[in-house]
Design a protein around this motif. Sequence first.
Motif, PDB file in Angstrom:
ATOM      1  N   GLY A 264     -19.939  -8.349 -12.502  1.00  0.00           N
ATOM      2  CA  GLY A 264     -18.590  -7.815 -12.503  1.00  0.00           C
ATOM      3  C   GLY A 264     -17.690  -8.384 -13.580  1.00  0.00           C
ATOM      4  N   VAL A 265     -16.416  -7.976 -13.522  1.00  0.00           N
ATOM      5  CA  VAL A 265     -15.438  -8.359 -14.535  1.00  0.00           C
ATOM      6  C   VAL A 265     -14.140  -8.797 -13.857  1.00  0.00           C
ATOM      7  CG1 VAL A 265     -14.062  -7.568 -16.500  1.00  0.00           C
ATOM      8  CG2 VAL A 265     -16.386  -6.730 -16.209  1.00  0.00           C
ATOM      9  N   VAL A 266     -13.554  -9.863 -14.387  1.00  0.00           N
ATOM     10  CA  VAL A 266     -12.254 -10.342 -13.922  1.00  0.00           C
ATOM     11  C   VAL A 266     -11.221 -10.024 -14.990  1.00  0.00           C
ATOM     12  CG1 VAL A 266     -10.895 -12.328 -13.204  1.00  0.00           C
ATOM     13  CG2 VAL A 266     -13.324 -12.190 -12.588  1.00  0.00           C
ATOM     14  N   GLN A 267     -10.281  -9.163 -14.655  1.00  0.00           N
ATOM     15  CA  GLN A 267      -9.223  -8.770 -15.579  1.00  0.00           C
ATOM     16  C   GLN A 267      -8.049  -9.739 -15.380  1.00  0.00           C
ATOM     17  OE1 GLN A 267     -11.472  -6.229 -17.185  1.00  0.00           O
ATOM     18  NE2 GLN A 267      -9.423  -5.476 -17.595  1.00  0.00           N
ATOM     19  N   ILE A 268      -7.880 -10.666 -16.306  1.00  0.00           N
ATOM     20  CA  ILE A 268      -6.840 -11.674 -16.169  1.00  0.00           C
ATOM     21  C   ILE A 268      -5.463 -11.025 -16.294  1.00  0.00           C
ATOM     22  CG2 ILE A 268      -5.881 -13.803 -17.117  1.00  0.00           C
ATOM     23  CD1 ILE A 268      -8.579 -14.140 -15.711  1.00  0.00           C
ATOM     24  N   VAL A 269      -4.611 -11.302 -15.323  1.00  0.00           N
ATOM     25  CA  VAL A 269      -3.317 -10.628 -15.255  1.00  0.00           C
ATOM     26  C   VAL A 269      -2.234 -11.448 -15.955  1.00  0.00           C
ATOM     27  CG1 VAL A 269      -2.670 -11.633 -13.010  1.00  0.00           C
ATOM     28  CG2 VAL A 269      -1.713  -9.414 -13.716  1.00  0.00           C
ATOM     29  N   ALA A 270      -1.435 -10.765 -16.755  1.00  0.00           N
ATOM     30  CA  ALA A 270      -0.320 -11.396 -17.471  1.00  0.00           C
ATOM     31  C   ALA A 270       0.893 -11.460 -16.550  1.00  0.00           C
ATOM     32  CB  ALA A 270       0.004 -10.610 -18.740  1.00  0.00           C
ATOM     33  N   PHE A 271       0.807 -12.309 -15.550  1.00  0.00           N
ATOM     34  CA  PHE A 271       1.850 -12.421 -14.528  1.00  0.00           C
ATOM     35  C   PHE A 271       2.283 -13.879 -14.487  1.00  0.00           C
ATOM     36  CE2 PHE A 271       3.385 -10.141 -10.602  1.00  0.00           C
ATOM     37  CZ  PHE A 271       4.202 -11.151 -10.125  1.00  0.00           C
TER      38      PHE A 271
END
Length: 409
Positions: A264-271
């Motif tokens: 899978g893939v972890v989409q790093i959030v710009a939060f």
Amino acid sequence: MKNNNLFKFSLVLILIGTHSFVFAQNNDKVKTIHKKVIKVDSHIDIRPDFNTAGNDASKETLDQIDLPKLEKGGLDVATIALFADLDKPSPENNKLAAKLVQSKLEAIKKWVKANPNKLEIAKSVKDIERIKNEGKHAILLSFLNAFWFNSNINLIDSFYNKGVRVFGFDHAGNTEFAGSSRPNEAYKDQPNVGLSKLGEEGVKRLNKLGVLIDVSQLSTTALFKVLEISKSPVVASHSAVKSIVDVTRNLSDAELKAIAKQGGVVQIVAFAGYIKKDTSFKTAYLNAVSKPFGIVPLKDDPKTSLTPEKYKEYKAAYLNFSRNEWKFATLADYINVVDYTVKLIGIDHVGLASDFNHGGGVIGYANVGEAENITTELVKRGYSEEQIKKLWGGNFLRVLKSAESLNYN
């Protein structure tokens, strides 16, 4: 003395010229890469008034996504969530949630229909690639928070038929499908809840439809169970790293490694609140949103604790704060988390997301119009074109395609 000063002056001119040449080269490199790769933001929200009278998304708005910003930033794929962030399940709230989600879908469709030469809803990776080649922006539909489904698993099929290709069961608060990473005491949620039998059936149904499963908001127990039974790799569409900012919403190193091991893939959030350890963020939130109304986050139910008038004021205070949360962290802070995750689980398992219009964004990527800044920062840090291609969308499209391949309707 004159010759010496002339030499120094000439040297300064040479250095300035060399710097300008290198800057121009890097700028050209950034623009070439940014135009070439498919750029995906895997989780963007829209507010209830998106593309309504007075807030036409075909024009410049206060929102973090609209057509002018998409054009400016060159974002190829905006994954927009059909999401209802209401209160605990009840007959009234369930109806309101269904109505809100449908109104968001209609607003998106209206936006796309008004701009056929610039926008198109994508339902597959092939669609995305074609839309990119045609010079348009793809809108990929996702769904989040099935708290209002009333155990009706057939609604998953209904949303697939409406174009949804990424699906998450939870937000803040457990659902009948799965436990949330943020169980809400106000709603009498039980902590440490995993994936229910209904949730297991939901995973199987999503696999059958060829929909990519989103694990971003799940409890640890539920996340590991999804990884165990899903026949396709999953995505965490908008997550960050617990070892950097220790909140339950973020993923532990063990969870990150498990997602990667499954493919899978972890989409790093710009939060900001999830990528930078900064007490000022929490303090500002409490002072602006919670304390004025006597609300304790994830413990009190604002709707039942406040009068209707005060509840409206509370929602307005949250809206105002969320529009400015991006000011609490920088693009460098964001890419630092990307760097960490790449080193931990590998370049093939990391991507990019924003959570725009729900508090997301950082200084330097405060809206989709600033997407090129990310490419600039990645080039600056030494990422190759192939690596940037993977981070900006290649990895996400790989798992989306993998999910599609299971479709056996």
